[in-house]
Design a protein around this motif. Structure first.
Motif, PDB file in Angstrom:
ATOM      1  N   GLN A 182       1.443  15.544 -19.363  1.00 11.28           N
ATOM      2  CA  GLN A 182       2.016  15.928 -18.068  1.00 11.28           C
ATOM      3  C   GLN A 182       3.481  16.328 -18.209  1.00 11.28           C
ATOM      4  OE1 GLN A 182       1.295  12.493 -15.655  1.00 11.28           O
ATOM      5  NE2 GLN A 182      -0.882  12.961 -15.343  1.00 11.28           N
ATOM      6  N   THR A 183       4.236  15.575 -18.998  1.00 10.58           N
ATOM      7  CA  THR A 183       5.668  15.822 -19.084  1.00 10.58           C
ATOM      8  C   THR A 183       6.013  16.968 -20.027  1.00 10.58           C
ATOM      9  OG1 THR A 183       5.862  14.120 -20.797  1.00 10.58           O
ATOM     10  CG2 THR A 183       6.254  13.442 -18.508  1.00 10.58           C
ATOM     11  N   SER A 184       5.188  17.169 -21.060  1.00  7.70           N
ATOM     12  CA  SER A 184       5.490  18.211 -22.047  1.00  7.70           C
ATOM     13  C   SER A 184       4.885  19.557 -21.687  1.00  7.70           C
ATOM     14  CB  SER A 184       4.973  17.795 -23.424  1.00  7.70           C
ATOM     15  OG  SER A 184       3.554  17.824 -23.468  1.00  7.70           O
ATOM     16  N   GLY A 185       3.840  19.537 -20.857  1.00  8.98           N
ATOM     17  CA  GLY A 185       3.147  20.766 -20.524  1.00  8.98           C
ATOM     18  C   GLY A 185       2.266  21.288 -21.644  1.00  8.98           C
ATOM     19  N   LYS A 186       2.097  20.507 -22.707  1.00  8.41           N
ATOM     20  CA  LYS A 186       1.254  20.900 -23.833  1.00  8.41           C
ATOM     21  C   LYS A 186      -0.122  20.250 -23.698  1.00  8.41           C
ATOM     22  CE  LYS A 186       5.154  21.361 -27.036  1.00  8.41           C
ATOM     23  NZ  LYS A 186       5.756  20.888 -28.319  1.00  8.41           N
ATOM     24  N   PRO A 187      -1.135  20.811 -24.361  1.00 14.87           N
ATOM     25  CA  PRO A 187      -2.462  20.183 -24.304  1.00 14.87           C
ATOM     26  C   PRO A 187      -2.400  18.749 -24.829  1.00 14.87           C
ATOM     27  CG  PRO A 187      -2.608  22.372 -25.269  1.00 14.87           C
ATOM     28  CD  PRO A 187      -1.149  22.053 -25.153  1.00 14.87           C
ATOM     29  N   PRO A 188      -3.167  17.843 -24.262  1.00  7.81           N
ATOM     30  CA  PRO A 188      -3.160  16.460 -24.751  1.00  7.81           C
ATOM     31  C   PRO A 188      -3.722  16.371 -26.158  1.00  7.81           C
ATOM     32  CG  PRO A 188      -4.914  16.783 -23.145  1.00  7.81           C
ATOM     33  CD  PRO A 188      -4.099  18.039 -23.130  1.00  7.81           C
ATOM     34  N   LEU A 189      -3.217  15.402 -26.932  1.00  8.54           N
ATOM     35  CA  LEU A 189      -3.794  15.154 -28.235  1.00  8.54           C
ATOM     36  C   LEU A 189      -5.223  14.655 -28.070  1.00  8.54           C
ATOM     37  CD1 LEU A 189      -0.659  15.085 -28.883  1.00  8.54           C
ATOM     38  CD2 LEU A 189      -1.247  13.473 -30.715  1.00  8.54           C
ATOM     39  N   VAL A 190      -6.119  15.118 -28.935  1.00  7.61           N
ATOM     40  CA  VAL A 190      -7.477  14.573 -28.969  1.00  7.61           C
ATOM     41  C   VAL A 190      -7.367  13.115 -29.393  1.00  7.61           C
ATOM     42  CG1 VAL A 190      -9.730  14.720 -30.090  1.00  7.61           C
ATOM     43  CG2 VAL A 190      -8.477  16.807 -29.508  1.00  7.61           C
ATOM     44  N   PHE A 191      -8.041  12.236 -28.656  1.00  5.76           N
ATOM     45  CA  PHE A 191      -7.927  10.796 -28.899  1.00  5.76           C
ATOM     46  C   PHE A 191      -9.231  10.288 -29.497  1.00  5.76           C
ATOM     47  CE2 PHE A 191      -6.974   6.430 -26.791  1.00  5.76           C
ATOM     48  CZ  PHE A 191      -6.298   6.020 -27.939  1.00  5.76           C
ATOM     49  N   SER A 192      -9.154   9.874 -30.768  1.00  7.43           N
ATOM     50  CA  SER A 192     -10.328   9.399 -31.500  1.00  7.43           C
ATOM     51  C   SER A 192     -10.185   7.906 -31.754  1.00  7.43           C
ATOM     52  CB  SER A 192     -10.462  10.163 -32.825  1.00  7.43           C
ATOM     53  OG  SER A 192     -11.554   9.697 -33.563  1.00  7.43           O
ATOM     54  N   LEU A 193     -10.981   7.104 -31.058  1.00 10.02           N
ATOM     55  CA  LEU A 193     -10.885   5.654 -31.125  1.00 10.02           C
ATOM     56  C   LEU A 193     -11.582   5.129 -32.378  1.00 10.02           C
ATOM     57  CD1 LEU A 193     -10.451   6.366 -28.092  1.00 10.02           C
ATOM     58  CD2 LEU A 193     -11.576   4.208 -27.535  1.00 10.02           C
ATOM     59  N   CYS A 194     -10.923   4.196 -33.064  1.00  8.36           N
ATOM     60  CA  CYS A 194     -11.523   3.571 -34.237  1.00  8.36           C
ATOM     61  C   CYS A 194     -11.711   2.080 -33.985  1.00  8.36           C
ATOM     62  CB  CYS A 194     -10.657   3.836 -35.471  1.00  8.36           C
ATOM     63  SG  CYS A 194     -11.510   3.512 -37.029  1.00  8.36           S
ATOM     64  N   GLN A 195     -12.357   1.761 -32.868  1.00  7.33           N
ATOM     65  CA  GLN A 195     -12.686   0.377 -32.509  1.00  7.33           C
ATOM     66  C   GLN A 195     -14.026   0.054 -33.156  1.00  7.33           C
ATOM     67  OE1 GLN A 195     -11.271  -2.244 -30.485  1.00  7.33           O
ATOM     68  NE2 GLN A 195     -13.036  -3.318 -31.300  1.00  7.33           N
ATOM     69  N   TRP A 196     -13.987  -0.253 -34.438  1.00  9.86           N
ATOM     70  CA  TRP A 196     -15.218  -0.457 -35.197  1.00  9.86           C
ATOM     71  C   TRP A 196     -15.877  -1.776 -34.818  1.00  9.86           C
ATOM     72  CZ3 TRP A 196     -12.420  -4.329 -37.282  1.00  9.86           C
ATOM     73  CH2 TRP A 196     -11.095  -4.068 -37.656  1.00  9.86           C
ATOM     74  N   GLY A 197     -17.181  -1.820 -35.054  1.00 12.93           N
ATOM     75  CA  GLY A 197     -17.932  -3.047 -34.807  1.00 12.93           C
ATOM     76  C   GLY A 197     -18.684  -3.001 -33.493  1.00 12.93           C
ATOM     77  N   TRP A 198     -19.469  -4.057 -33.270  1.00 14.75           N
ATOM     78  CA  TRP A 198     -20.320  -4.146 -32.081  1.00 14.75           C
ATOM     79  C   TRP A 198     -19.505  -4.641 -30.897  1.00 14.75           C
ATOM     80  CZ3 TRP A 198     -25.155  -2.618 -31.052  1.00 14.75           C
ATOM     81  CH2 TRP A 198     -25.941  -2.192 -32.128  1.00 14.75           C
ATOM     82  N   ASN A 199     -18.800  -3.745 -30.257  1.00 13.81           N
ATOM     83  CA  ASN A 199     -17.968  -4.108 -29.106  1.00 13.81           C
ATOM     84  C   ASN A 199     -18.260  -3.243 -27.894  1.00 13.81           C
ATOM     85  OD1 ASN A 199     -16.211  -6.198 -30.303  1.00 13.81           O
ATOM     86  ND2 ASN A 199     -15.625  -4.535 -31.686  1.00 13.81           N
ATOM     87  N   GLN A 200     -19.462  -2.660 -27.862  1.00 16.49           N
ATOM     88  CA  GLN A 200     -19.889  -1.826 -26.743  1.00 16.49           C
ATOM     89  C   GLN A 200     -18.905  -0.707 -26.439  1.00 16.49           C
ATOM     90  OE1 GLN A 200     -20.706  -4.940 -23.735  1.00 16.49           O
ATOM     91  NE2 GLN A 200     -22.836  -4.331 -23.942  1.00 16.49           N
ATOM     92  N   VAL A 201     -18.222  -0.214 -27.488  1.00 19.22           N
ATOM     93  CA  VAL A 201     -17.241   0.842 -27.289  1.00 19.22           C
ATOM     94  C   VAL A 201     -17.899   2.108 -26.759  1.00 19.22           C
ATOM     95  CG1 VAL A 201     -17.388   1.616 -29.685  1.00 19.22           C
ATOM     96  CG2 VAL A 201     -15.304   2.063 -28.372  1.00 19.22           C
ATOM     97  N   TRP A 202     -19.197   2.297 -27.046  1.00 16.04           N
ATOM     98  CA  TRP A 202     -19.893   3.489 -26.551  1.00 16.04           C
ATOM     99  C   TRP A 202     -19.993   3.486 -25.029  1.00 16.04           C
ATOM    100  CZ3 TRP A 202     -21.804  -0.023 -30.072  1.00 16.04           C
ATOM    101  CH2 TRP A 202     -22.642  -1.014 -29.589  1.00 16.04           C
ATOM    102  N   ILE A 203     -19.779   2.348 -24.396  1.00 20.44           N
ATOM    103  CA  ILE A 203     -19.806   2.268 -22.938  1.00 20.44           C
ATOM    104  C   ILE A 203     -18.424   2.554 -22.364  1.00 20.44           C
ATOM    105  CG2 ILE A 203     -20.182   0.753 -20.952  1.00 20.44           C
ATOM    106  CD1 ILE A 203     -22.317  -0.697 -22.592  1.00 20.44           C
ATOM    107  N   TRP A 204     -17.407   1.831 -22.852  1.00 15.86           N
ATOM    108  CA  TRP A 204     -16.087   1.970 -22.236  1.00 15.86           C
ATOM    109  C   TRP A 204     -15.231   3.065 -22.868  1.00 15.86           C
ATOM    110  CZ3 TRP A 204     -12.233   1.047 -25.746  1.00 15.86           C
ATOM    111  CH2 TRP A 204     -12.506   0.174 -26.810  1.00 15.86           C
ATOM    112  N   GLY A 205     -15.561   3.473 -24.100  1.00 11.79           N
ATOM    113  CA  GLY A 205     -14.745   4.484 -24.759  1.00 11.79           C
ATOM    114  C   GLY A 205     -14.717   5.811 -24.041  1.00 11.79           C
ATOM    115  N   LYS A 206     -15.776   6.111 -23.278  1.00 11.41           N
ATOM    116  CA  LYS A 206     -15.839   7.391 -22.566  1.00 11.41           C
ATOM    117  C   LYS A 206     -14.757   7.531 -21.509  1.00 11.41           C
ATOM    118  CE  LYS A 206     -20.486   9.195 -22.998  1.00 11.41           C
ATOM    119  NZ  LYS A 206     -21.552   9.903 -22.274  1.00 11.41           N
ATOM    120  N   ASN A 207     -14.166   6.422 -21.113  1.00 12.06           N
ATOM    121  CA  ASN A 207     -13.152   6.507 -20.068  1.00 12.06           C
ATOM    122  C   ASN A 207     -11.889   7.221 -20.534  1.00 12.06           C
ATOM    123  OD1 ASN A 207     -14.672   5.097 -18.129  1.00 12.06           O
ATOM    124  ND2 ASN A 207     -14.093   3.142 -19.028  1.00 12.06           N
TER     125      ASN A 207
END
Length: 434
Positions: A182-207
């Motif tokens: 918002q402040t830079s006016g540039k495209p946002p960085l692609v955000f790649s989460l590395c929350q490894w393990g069985w933590n249901q990240v496939w549910i909340w990571g989409k947010n």
């Protein structure tokens, strides 16, 4: 209904509810899985600016940029061990003397660039993490010219400091990236989460993420690949446009995978819509590995601009459906694509196998129709399938990848009225049994 069936039904209802309530992040970047190179498995901490630039040049000269591998990502260990007096991360002054010129040169070649950080105090290799410096670090990474951020999960602060769970820990950086855009006016960085393990990240990571790691680190062994495929057989429905289950960096060219195992590895990762990142010594890459990586028919499914969802199992095969088995995961998979129905037949056995299925076992196939068959590995048109298909002599741990296209009504005069005899009924109400 048995208690087991009731439990399965309840899980299904819960998943439907979750799917209805979780929306993928759509902020203008990474609608499709990203493809490219990552330094970690090939070099770990033994990286420098010259190596990264040489790798980018090789990626281009070998034709990998031309088929879609357009990210060059550095992983851990690029920084000094301490921040500057003003609190900024500093690139290693010997190994990365001018990191901005490096990203500029990579961009000039036609690539995008990615960098790494961590949601805790330190990265997994002991370099400065981004906890409590999220906006500062995001700004630094953008100023250095990076387009993607891989964000890891080591060195977690004490509970009475962080005072939030795993979701909040990653939300801090997601908020920083949104603020920066918002402040830079540039495209946002692609955000790649590395929350490894069985933590249901496939549910909340989409947010707030465009991809999320779903298991621990990958190794180039079939006994490590198979459990990751098994996990995905239960969560494939969470991948779609803007958000993808990340099965970890490709291990082609590393270790002792056979050619057939390597094809299965690549096929599963691509058709399940995982990001596809190469991590091997590009100066020593073999023609066999290049042949796999440059399979444009498989890549086209991963990068389908119309259909975002992953393939999923329609039958488990040697195990009863919905069986979790890390050694012998689901064997029969299908899904829609822009140009037809995609099938993956995965021989998880330790010996060659014949693999048979009725076409309408896949929910994407219409009864009473015949289908042209395209083999996505031999790149050949293999006639027409009517009602069923058999793949002969599929190698141990090997794969068959097919694209079936509707070719009109099935031939008249077939012996049986239904290909599958479950609830096959005459208009007069008589059940017809095979």
């Amino acid at each position: 209904m048995t208690p087991l069936l009731k439990a399965v039904s309840a899980i299904g209802i819960a998943l439907v509810s979750l799917l209805g309530s979780v929306a993928a992040l759509d902020n203008g970047v990474a609608r499709l899985p990203f493809l490219g190179y990552n330094t970690w498995y090939a070099y770990q901490c033994n990286i420098d600016q010259d190596l990264v630039l040489t790798t980018a040049k090789l990626m281009k000269s070998l034709g990998l940029l031309d088929v879609g591998y357009n990210y060059i990502n550095i992983d851990d260990c690029y920084a000094e061990k301490n921040r500057s007096e003003s609190g900024d991360i500093i690139p290693d002054q010997v190994r990365f003397p001018d990191i901005k010129s490096m990203t500029d040169e990579i961009h000039d070649m036609g690539f995008k660039t990615g960098i790494y950080s961590d949601s805790g105090w330190y990265t997994c290799a002991g370099y400065p993490g981004s906890f409590m410096n999220e906006l500062r670090d995001a700004t630094t990474f953008q100023d250095w010219g990076f387009d993607l951020l891989k964000y890891d999960n080591c060195a977690i602060p004490y509970d009475d400091i962080i005072r939030q769970g795993m979701v909040g820990k990653f939300q801090r950086m997601a908020d920083a990236l949104a603020t920066l855009a918002q402040t830079s006016g540039k495209p946002p960085l692609v955000f790649s989460l590395c929350q490894w393990g069985w933590n249901q990240v496939w549910i909340w990571g989409k947010n707030f993420g465009h991809s999320w790691r779903i298991t621990n680190d990958l190794a180039p062994e079939w006994d490590v690949l198979a459990p990751i495929i098994n996990v995905n057989s239960f969560i494939s429905q969470f991948s779609d446009f803007w958000g993808h289950n990340d099965m970890d960096i490709l291990q082609l060219g590393n270790g002792n995978l056979t050619f057939d195992e390597s094809k299965s590895h690549f096929t599963a990762w691509a058709l399940l819509k995982s990001p596809l990142l190469i991590s091997t010594n590009m100066s020593a890459i073999t023609s066999e590995v290049l042949e796999i990586l440059k399979n444009t028919e498989i890549l086209a499914i991963n990068q389908d601009p119309v259909i975002g969802q992953s393939i999923s199992p329609f039958r488990w095969g040697i195990n009863a459906d919905w069986t979790s088995n890390g050694s012998f995961p689901a064997q029969y998979w299908s899904g829609p694509s822009e140009n037809g129905t995609v099938f993956m037949l995965l021989n998880t056995l330790n010996e060659p196998s014949e693999m048979f299925f009725n076409l309408t076992e896949s929910p994407w196939i219409r009864a009473g129709r015949q289908y042209s068959v395209r083999d996505l590995w031999t790149h050949t048109d293999n006639g027409t399938a009517v009602r069923n298909f058999t793949a002969h002599d599929v190698p141990a741990h090997g794969v068959v990848a097919l694209l079936l296209k509707d070719a009109g009504d099935e031939p008249t005069g077939l012996e049986f009225p239904c290909a599958v005899w479950i609830q096959c009924m005459d208009q007069n109400g008589t059940l017809v049994e095979g």
